[in-house]
Design an enzyme around this catalytic site. Structure first.
Site, PDB file in Angstrom:
ATOM      1  N   LYS A   4       0.889  -1.241   0.045  1.00 44.33           N
ATOM      2  CA  LYS A   4       0.077   0.007  -0.043  1.00 44.33           C
ATOM      3  C   LYS A   4       0.870   1.313  -0.024  1.00 44.33           C
ATOM      4  CE  LYS A   4      -3.904   1.829   2.792  1.00 44.33           C
ATOM      5  NZ  LYS A   4      -4.763   1.745   3.935  1.00 44.33           N
ATOM      6  N   SER A  50      -9.715   1.612   2.976  1.00 39.44           N
ATOM      7  CA  SER A  50      -8.823   2.431   2.184  1.00 39.44           C
ATOM      8  C   SER A  50      -7.967   1.715   1.362  1.00 39.44           C
ATOM      9  CB  SER A  50      -8.099   3.363   2.949  1.00 39.44           C
ATOM     10  OG  SER A  50      -7.310   2.801   3.817  1.00 39.44           O
ATOM     11  N   SER A  76      -9.966  -0.756   7.118  1.00 40.63           N
ATOM     12  CA  SER A  76      -9.558  -0.906   5.638  1.00 40.63           C
ATOM     13  C   SER A  76      -8.624  -1.995   5.053  1.00 40.63           C
ATOM     14  CB  SER A  76      -8.259   0.316   5.630  1.00 40.63           C
ATOM     15  OG  SER A  76      -9.211   1.599   5.561  1.00 40.63           O
TER      16      SER A  76
HETATM   17  N1  GLN Z   1     -13.137   3.915   6.667  1.00 41.77           N
HETATM   18  C1  GLN Z   1     -12.416   4.156   8.013  1.00 41.77           C
HETATM   19  C2  GLN Z   1     -12.318   5.375   7.998  1.00 41.77           C
HETATM   20  O1  GLN Z   1     -12.377   6.387   6.961  1.00 41.77           O
HETATM   21  C3  GLN Z   1     -11.413   3.421   8.106  1.00 41.77           C
HETATM   22  C4  GLN Z   1     -10.309   3.463   7.286  1.00 41.77           C
HETATM   23  C5  GLN Z   1      -9.111   2.620   7.720  1.00 41.77           C
HETATM   24  O2  GLN Z   1      -9.340   1.691   8.393  1.00 41.77           O
HETATM   25  N2  GLN Z   1      -7.836   3.105   7.142  1.00 41.77           N
HETATM   26  O3  GLN Z   1     -11.482   5.951   8.754  1.00 41.77           O
END
Ligand code: GLN
Length: 529
Positions: free
Chosen positions: A89, A164, A188
């Site tokens: 990532k 994400s 994510s």
């Molecule tokens: N969707 C959640 C957020 O926007 C979790 C994102 C993540 O796990 N990085 O914060």
């Protein structure tokens, strides 16, 4: 649809390498070719480093040859990831490689050093193919907040892969790589794993060092694996986990070598389910959950029961507060972590004509951050400001303790693991949630509480609903990754013959077309429709 080598799981490739029927170079060439061909249609990769990947592949082949020269013990001692391609990532530092975290503010920024996990991957001889697309600073659940365009889901190119870590999930689902690295602050890794039909694990907080990872919310962030099955996920976790002096929150807890020995035989794997006590948390069957998802989870529960596990309903009464408290704690920590992007030290630097330092700072951040990041900084700064700190931040931390206690009570009462949906819905279309932040936030209702409690969770594919993948989430006590992966492996074994297991992502073929529409074009077409 690509070389047969790109369709094998990592453990099968590792055996083929050791048997001398293929080479790391051959595997990596196949991976590169597929990733490059699909990237127009999928946009999963922000950088693919062909030259470095091939050099690393050659080094792995040399290492294997040297081990062969020393004898079978030396070959057996090689890590199963040796010579196999991995996706990182784009918030993991790789010395000399761009690291954008999906943001314009870091465009062109080159990491001067390796993250701890990058070092680990190099040590075991894995081949880093490149860096994958993501929501800006890991904020989002659809990958639509990336400054570099959305990612298409290979099951339906008009739909999101989740976020994400949408790029890594897609790279694994599309067969570009057997292994991918993501981070999970509120879901994510697990949510995109569910939406793309792969395995994704968020380890216990502290299991993997965060040194060299762009920070989002430091008390929640964890690094973890994506793979096509639990055996591969376990091997990748084994490679990157463990104490690192440079991250004081990485725990001095030993990493079990059994992660490298998850049962290869289905009967052995299924036997692990015998007598296990699993809990089905009532509160996770949330309003708004799609009937097809619920049906998939209930079906998985029946399969687990048929294999000798008992499944009982349990209650985690503070689940409902998970979302509200997460959206205080995560933005608060993000607002502090993101203060470092000041136009002086990293990436983008906008100079205002005749302006002073403050003007440059405001202009840089105004131009460099996207709308969701700005929203989080405002929310977080507000929650931390004098007068509101006790009312919001301190209160949220107290409720966080209650959420953790719910889990402690259930595991304390003898439940081995919880079984729940990963995401209340299957993959949704581009644009469906982008205009309404709260509907986007709800995507993670079933994953956020696990981060709030610091626990491990894994999502494994459990079927299709209207042709789109559904994910089953297994949640366990702290440090129970091995047990969770064995449960997941058991579930894979008892469903090995299920017809959905053989189904390939439906629109992968379209991604192969030279003039395929890009995700940006698809999003625009849907917005215009
Ligand atoms: N969707 C959640 C957020 O926007 C979790 C994102 C993540 O796990 N990085 O914060």
């Amino acid at each position: 649809m690509g070389d047969p080598l790109t369709r094998l799981p990592g453990h099968a490739l590792a055996s083929a390498l050791r048997a001398g029927v293929t080479s790391s170079r051959e595997i990596v060439e196949a991976s590169l070719a597929l990733a490059e061909r699909h990237n127009r249609a999928l946009n999963a990769w922000l950088t693919i480093d062909r030259d470095r990947a091939l050099a690393e592949a050659d080094a792995a082949d040399a290492r294997l040859a040297a081990a062969r020269g020393e004898g079978s013990d030396a070959v057996a001692a090689l890590h199963p990831l040796l010579g196999l391609p991995v996706a990182l990532k784009d918030l993991v530092s790789l010395a000399g490689g761009q690291c954008t975290a999906g943001s314009r503010i870091l465009e062109g920024y080159v990491a001067p050093y390796d993250a701890h996990i990058t070092e680990r991957l190099r040590e075991v001889g894995a081949v880093i193919l490149g860096k994958t697309n993501m929501d800006e600073f890991a904020m989002g659940s659809s990958n639509e907040w990336s400054a570099f365009g959305p990612v298409s889901n290979p099951w339906d190119l008009d739909r999101v892969p989740g976020g994400s870590s949408g790029g890594s999930a897609t790279a694994v689902a599309a067969g570009h790589v057997p292994f991918g690295i993501g981070t999970d602050t509120g879901g994510s890794i697990r949510q995109p794993a569910a939406l793309t039909g792969v395995v994704g694990m968020k380890p216990t907080y502290g299991r993997v060092s965060r040194y060299g990872i762009v920070a989002f919310a430091s008390s929640l962030d964890q690094i973890g694996p994506f793979a096509r099955d639990t055996r591969d996920a376990a091997a990748l976790l084994h490679a990157v986990a463990g104490r690192d002096e440079r991250d004081s929150t990485s725990a001095p807890v030993s990493v079990p070598d059994e992660l490298l020995q998850l049962a290869s035989r289905d009967d052995e794997a299924a036997a692990y389910l015998q007598g296990k006590r699993l809990g089905l948390p009532r509160e996770y069957f949330v309003a708004g959950m799609e009937p097809g998802v619920e049906a998939g989870i209930r079906e998985a529960v029946r399969a687990l029961e048929a294999a000798g596990a008992t499944v009982e309903e349990v209650s985690l009464p503070h689940t409902d507060y998970g979302l509200a408290t997460y959206y205080i704690v995560a933005p608060a920590e993000a607002s502090a972590n993101l203060a470092r992007y000041d136009g002086v030290r990293y990436g983008l630097s906008v100079r205002e004509a005749g302006g002073d330092f403050i003007a440059d700072y405001l202009a840089t951040r105004g131009a460099g951050f996207g709308p969701e990041v700005k929203r989080r900084i405002m929310l977080g700064t507000y929650a931390l400001s004098a007068g509101y700190y006790d009312a919001f931040y301190v209160k949220a931390q107290k409720v966080r303790t209650l959420i953790k206690r719910d889990f402690d009570n259930v595991f304390g009462a003898g439940i081995d693991a919880l079984v729940a949906p990963t995401s209340p819905t299957v993959a949704f279309q581009f644009g469906a949630r982008i205009a309404d932040p709260v509907s986007m936030y709800l995507s993670d209702a079933c994953t956020l509480p696990v981060n709030m409690a610091g626990l491990p969770g894994v999502s494994v594919p459990c079927g299709l609903s209207d042709g789109l993948p559904v994910g089953l989430q297994l949640i366990g006590p702290a440090w129970s990754e091995l047990e969770l992966l064995r449960l997941g492996r058991g579930y894979e074994a008892v469903t090995a013959g299920a017809p959905w297991r053989g189904v390939e992502p439906a629109q992968l073929r379209l991604a192969d077309e030279r003039d395929a529409a890009t995700p940006m074009e698809r999003r625009a077409a849907l917005a215009g429709a």
